[in-house]
Design an enzyme around this catalytic site. Structure first.
Site: not given
Length: 84
Positions: A23, A46, A53-54, A80
DNA sequence: CATTTGACGCCAA
DNA sequence: TTTGGCGCCAAAT
């Protein structure tokens, strides 16, 4: 690029597969290094399907909060190859 | 328009 | 090293 929010969305959307940003990093790239908190808020309120966003985690290395549409965040990150 | 909330981050003890 | 507290920002209420 008009406001902070737009930048955040653009940046997060640019995160490639297997990549993760904190972040704080996103906030920094957006122009406000101290807006780490706001970044999380923006993504939370949002939530956009086009935005991974993950892929956004905390600087502590913790996945952070994940509820809303991406309750699979840890699984995705693991897929990932992020998690050790 | 004023106050609270919230997926964070860093520093001090 | 872990916990607690403060700071900072944008959006929601």
């Amino acid at each position: 690029m008009k406001n902070f929010t737009a930048k955040v969305f653009a940046i997060v959307r640019k995160i490639g597969k297997g990549k993760v940003l904190t972040y704080g990093e996103v906030a920094r790239r957006a122009g406000n290094p101290k807006a780490s908190r706001a970044v999380g808020n923006i993504l939370n309120k949002n939530y956009d399907s086009s935005i991974p966003c993950h892929r956004v985690i905390r600087s502590d290395g913790k996945v952070g909060g994940y509820n809303r549409g991406s309750h699979k965040k840890p699984e995705i990150l693991k897929s990932e190859g992020y998690k050790h």
